[in-house]
Design an enzyme around this catalytic site. Structure first.
Site, PDB file in Angstrom:
ATOM      1  N   ASN A  37      11.831  22.862  34.354  1.00 28.22           N
ATOM      2  CA  ASN A  37      11.959  21.411  34.515  1.00 28.22           C
ATOM      3  C   ASN A  37      13.351  20.938  34.118  1.00 28.22           C
ATOM      4  O   ASN A  37      13.957  21.465  33.185  1.00 28.22           O
ATOM      5  CB  ASN A  37      10.907  20.690  33.672  1.00 28.22           C
ATOM      6  CG  ASN A  37       9.498  21.026  34.123  1.00 28.22           C
ATOM      7  OD1 ASN A  37       9.323  21.562  35.213  1.00 28.22           O
ATOM      8  ND2 ASN A  37       8.518  20.738  33.293  1.00 28.22           N
ATOM      9  N   GLY A  61       1.709  25.094  34.244  1.00 26.38           N
ATOM     10  CA  GLY A  61       2.050  24.058  35.219  1.00 26.38           C
ATOM     11  C   GLY A  61       3.110  24.447  36.225  1.00 26.38           C
ATOM     12  O   GLY A  61       3.970  23.645  36.568  1.00 26.38           O
ATOM     13  N   TYR A 114      19.509  12.815  43.296  1.00 24.22           N
ATOM     14  CA  TYR A 114      19.470  13.144  41.864  1.00 24.22           C
ATOM     15  C   TYR A 114      19.658  11.909  40.992  1.00 24.22           C
ATOM     16  O   TYR A 114      19.109  11.847  39.886  1.00 24.22           O
ATOM     17  CB  TYR A 114      20.478  14.253  41.542  1.00 24.22           C
ATOM     18  CG  TYR A 114      19.942  15.573  42.028  1.00 24.22           C
ATOM     19  CD1 TYR A 114      18.916  16.205  41.336  1.00 24.22           C
ATOM     20  CD2 TYR A 114      20.375  16.147  43.218  1.00 24.22           C
ATOM     21  CE1 TYR A 114      18.359  17.382  41.791  1.00 24.22           C
ATOM     22  CE2 TYR A 114      19.820  17.328  43.685  1.00 24.22           C
ATOM     23  CZ  TYR A 114      18.812  17.936  42.961  1.00 24.22           C
ATOM     24  OH  TYR A 114      18.243  19.092  43.424  1.00 24.22           O
ATOM     25  N   CYS A 117      35.187  12.527  35.402  1.00 25.76           N
ATOM     26  CA  CYS A 117      34.685  13.462  34.389  1.00 25.76           C
ATOM     27  C   CYS A 117      35.213  13.016  33.018  1.00 25.76           C
ATOM     28  O   CYS A 117      36.406  12.767  32.881  1.00 25.76           O
ATOM     29  CB  CYS A 117      35.185  14.867  34.717  1.00 25.76           C
ATOM     30  SG  CYS A 117      34.964  16.044  33.365  1.00 25.76           S
ATOM     31  N   HIS A 175      16.749  25.965  35.086  1.00 21.85           N
ATOM     32  CA  HIS A 175      17.181  25.294  36.326  1.00 21.85           C
ATOM     33  C   HIS A 175      18.125  24.120  36.058  1.00 21.85           C
ATOM     34  O   HIS A 175      18.289  23.259  36.912  1.00 21.85           O
ATOM     35  CB  HIS A 175      15.963  24.808  37.127  1.00 21.85           C
ATOM     36  CG  HIS A 175      15.184  25.938  37.760  1.00 21.85           C
ATOM     37  ND1 HIS A 175      13.973  25.759  38.389  1.00 21.85           N
ATOM     38  CD2 HIS A 175      15.459  27.255  37.867  1.00 21.85           C
ATOM     39  CE1 HIS A 175      13.537  26.932  38.842  1.00 21.85           C
ATOM     40  NE2 HIS A 175      14.407  27.852  38.534  1.00 21.85           N
ATOM     41  N   SER A 204       3.738  26.534  40.098  1.00 25.26           N
ATOM     42  CA  SER A 204       3.017  27.011  41.286  1.00 25.26           C
ATOM     43  C   SER A 204       3.281  28.485  41.573  1.00 25.26           C
ATOM     44  O   SER A 204       2.630  29.074  42.426  1.00 25.26           O
ATOM     45  CB  SER A 204       3.431  26.181  42.505  1.00 25.26           C
ATOM     46  OG  SER A 204       4.818  26.340  42.738  1.00 25.26           O
ATOM     47  N   ASP A 256      13.780  17.670  33.414  1.00 27.80           N
ATOM     48  CA  ASP A 256      13.609  16.507  32.529  1.00 27.80           C
ATOM     49  C   ASP A 256      13.813  16.955  31.079  1.00 27.80           C
ATOM     50  O   ASP A 256      13.956  18.145  30.791  1.00 27.80           O
ATOM     51  CB  ASP A 256      12.228  15.852  32.741  1.00 27.80           C
ATOM     52  CG  ASP A 256      11.059  16.765  32.346  1.00 27.80           C
ATOM     53  OD1 ASP A 256      11.073  17.279  31.207  1.00 27.80           O
ATOM     54  OD2 ASP A 256      10.143  16.967  33.167  1.00 27.80           O
ATOM     55  N   ASN A 264      -3.012  26.120  34.242  1.00 27.13           N
ATOM     56  CA  ASN A 264      -2.580  25.341  35.404  1.00 27.13           C
ATOM     57  C   ASN A 264      -3.748  24.498  35.913  1.00 27.13           C
ATOM     58  O   ASN A 264      -4.903  24.792  35.653  1.00 27.13           O
ATOM     59  CB  ASN A 264      -2.086  26.279  36.516  1.00 27.13           C
ATOM     60  CG  ASN A 264      -1.049  25.634  37.418  1.00 27.13           C
ATOM     61  OD1 ASN A 264      -0.124  24.989  36.925  1.00 27.13           O
ATOM     62  ND2 ASN A 264      -1.187  25.785  38.722  1.00 27.13           N
TER      63      ASN A 264
HETATM   64  N1  APR Z   1      -1.586  19.971  34.644  1.00 30.43           N
HETATM   65  C1  APR Z   1      -1.311  21.271  34.897  1.00 30.43           C
HETATM   66  N2  APR Z   1      -0.819  21.706  36.064  1.00 30.43           N
HETATM   67  C2  APR Z   1      -0.578  20.777  37.020  1.00 30.43           C
HETATM   68  C3  APR Z   1      -0.830  19.403  36.820  1.00 30.43           C
HETATM   69  C4  APR Z   1      -1.366  19.010  35.565  1.00 30.43           C
HETATM   70  N3  APR Z   1      -1.648  17.739  35.279  1.00 30.43           N
HETATM   71  N4  APR Z   1      -0.494  18.758  37.960  1.00 30.43           N
HETATM   72  C5  APR Z   1      -0.067  19.662  38.830  1.00 30.43           C
HETATM   73  N5  APR Z   1      -0.104  20.897  38.263  1.00 30.43           N
HETATM   74  C6  APR Z   1       0.275  22.185  38.850  1.00 30.43           C
HETATM   75  C7  APR Z   1       0.138  22.242  40.348  1.00 30.43           C
HETATM   76  O1  APR Z   1      -1.194  22.619  40.691  1.00 30.43           O
HETATM   77  C8  APR Z   1       1.158  23.297  40.721  1.00 30.43           C
HETATM   78  O2  APR Z   1       0.591  24.601  40.697  1.00 30.43           O
HETATM   79  O3  APR Z   1       1.633  22.383  38.573  1.00 30.43           O
HETATM   80  C9  APR Z   1       2.211  23.186  39.596  1.00 30.43           C
HETATM   81  C10 APR Z   1       3.492  22.533  40.031  1.00 30.43           C
HETATM   82  O4  APR Z   1       4.130  23.352  40.972  1.00 30.43           O
HETATM   83  P1  APR Z   1       5.542  22.957  41.616  1.00 30.43           P
HETATM   84  O5  APR Z   1       5.514  21.541  42.024  1.00 30.43           O
HETATM   85  O6  APR Z   1       5.848  23.984  42.628  1.00 30.43           O
HETATM   86  O7  APR Z   1       6.539  23.019  40.366  1.00 30.43           O
HETATM   87  P2  APR Z   1       7.325  24.259  39.803  1.00 30.43           P
HETATM   88  O8  APR Z   1       6.494  25.483  39.849  1.00 30.43           O
HETATM   89  O9  APR Z   1       7.874  23.830  38.492  1.00 30.43           O
HETATM   90  O10 APR Z   1       8.508  24.376  40.840  1.00 30.43           O
HETATM   91  C11 APR Z   1       9.475  25.366  40.630  1.00 30.43           C
HETATM   92  O11 APR Z   1      10.795  24.561  42.432  1.00 30.43           O
HETATM   93  O12 APR Z   1      11.694  22.807  43.670  1.00 30.43           O
HETATM   94  C12 APR Z   1      11.930  23.747  42.697  1.00 30.43           C
HETATM   95  O13 APR Z   1      13.628  23.755  41.095  1.00 30.43           O
HETATM   96  C13 APR Z   1      12.381  23.164  41.382  1.00 30.43           C
HETATM   97  O14 APR Z   1      11.926  23.912  39.136  1.00 30.43           O
HETATM   98  C14 APR Z   1      11.346  23.647  40.399  1.00 30.43           C
HETATM   99  C15 APR Z   1      10.825  24.899  41.081  1.00 30.43           C
END
Ligand code: APR
Length: 244
Positions: free
Chosen positions: A103, A186, A63, A147, A120, A188, A105, A212
């Site tokens: 996210n 964005g 982290y 802390c 998260h 998955s 960030d 997406n």
């Molecule tokens: N524009 C739009 N979508 C995009 C881009 C882009 N430029 N690049 C990648 N993606 C899509 C990918 O195709 C994918 O479907 O964004 C998605 C990212 O998926 P993950 O990496 O699984 O991210 P997320 O869904 O936020 O993950 C959920 O998983 O590991 C944990 O806690 C973590 O918050 C996170 C959670």
């Protein structure tokens, strides 16, 4: 999109894909620069309370690296477009907007958005296991700094790990119950409970839209999916919604 005039309340869910074009790796899918791995550990094996108990140094270093990495990244056109929507949508009485992000960030905020809920957690706060206070934090934690509130060397990342309950779920479901439109950007659709919001939205009779890069695990649940990079599809959708 059909029946745009009838939309009053919007809930937007964002995931790692919205920050990909800012140079922050996603966890899964096209822009995952590491194949889901960090120093040969699966992210799922680092981001758990069990991993922290077994090997706190490893988890804190992971982290620390991610926290340092986000700080020289900049919000992109998709963050800015949502910030514009955040400013302009709720200006009219009777309209509400909530950005729920998975996210950790701070690019939504640095892009100018205000109504942002970090379900998260976030990199830029640290959480004390001794006094339970959360403090703004930009530096490393691996050296076990005290802390700021109680002085105990018990700070952990303020991140919801796998197996822990995401933050502010009541507020999210309350916003969904009032919403007319649910938009997922964005993500998955692999990680619950966020991945289940679209199903809840459908059960509530809410219009659903996915933006997406590629089809996701949840795509079949959405009324509409628009594919493309977030920096293109998000500003185009916001322009459409706000009428240019
Ligand atoms: N524009 C739009 N979508 C995009 C881009 C882009 N430029 N690049 C990648 N993606 C899509 C990918 O195709 C994918 O479907 O964004 C998605 C990212 O998926 P993950 O990496 O699984 O991210 P997320 O869904 O936020 O993950 C959920 O998983 O590991 C944990 O806690 C973590 O918050 C996170 C959670």
């Amino acid at each position: 999109m059909a029946a745009m005039d009838s939309i009053r309340n919007i809930v937007i869910l964002t995931g790692a894909g919205i920050s990909a074009e800012s140079g922050i790796d996603t966890f899964r899918g096209a822009n995952d620069g590491r194949g889901g791995l960090w120093e040969n550990h699966r992210v799922e094996d680092v981001a758990t309370p069990g991993a922290y108990e077994r090997d706190p140094d490893l988890v804190l270093r992971f982290y620390d690296m991610r926290r340092a990495a986000i700080q020289d990244k900049q919000p992109n056109a998709a963050h800015h477009a949502l910030a514009r929507l955040d400013r302009e949508w709720a200006r009219e009485p009777g309209r509400e907007l909530l950005i729920v992000t998975q996210n950790v960030d701070d690019l939504h905020q640095r892009g100018g958005a205000r109504r942002v809920l970090h379900m998260h957690g976030q990199h830029l706060t640290a959480w004390c296991g001794a006094c339970d206070m959360r403090s703004p934090w930009t530096g490393p934690l691996a050296q076990r700094p005290p802390c700021p509130a109680c002085g105990a060397a018990a700070l952990r990342p303020d991140i919801v790990w796998f197996g822990e309950m995401p933050y502010r779920m009541d507020e999210i479901y309350a916003a969904l119950r009032k919403a007319d439109l649910f938009v997922s950007i964005g993500t998955s659709g692999a990680v619950y409970p966020a991945a289940g919001f679209v199903r809840s939205a459908r059960e509530l009779g809410i219009r659903t839209l996915e933006l997406n890069l590629e089809r996701s695990q949840g795509s079949d649940w959405f009324h509409e999916t628009r594919l493309g990079p977030a920096t293109q599809v998000v500003p185009a959708w916001v322009d459409e919604l706000l009428g240019g």
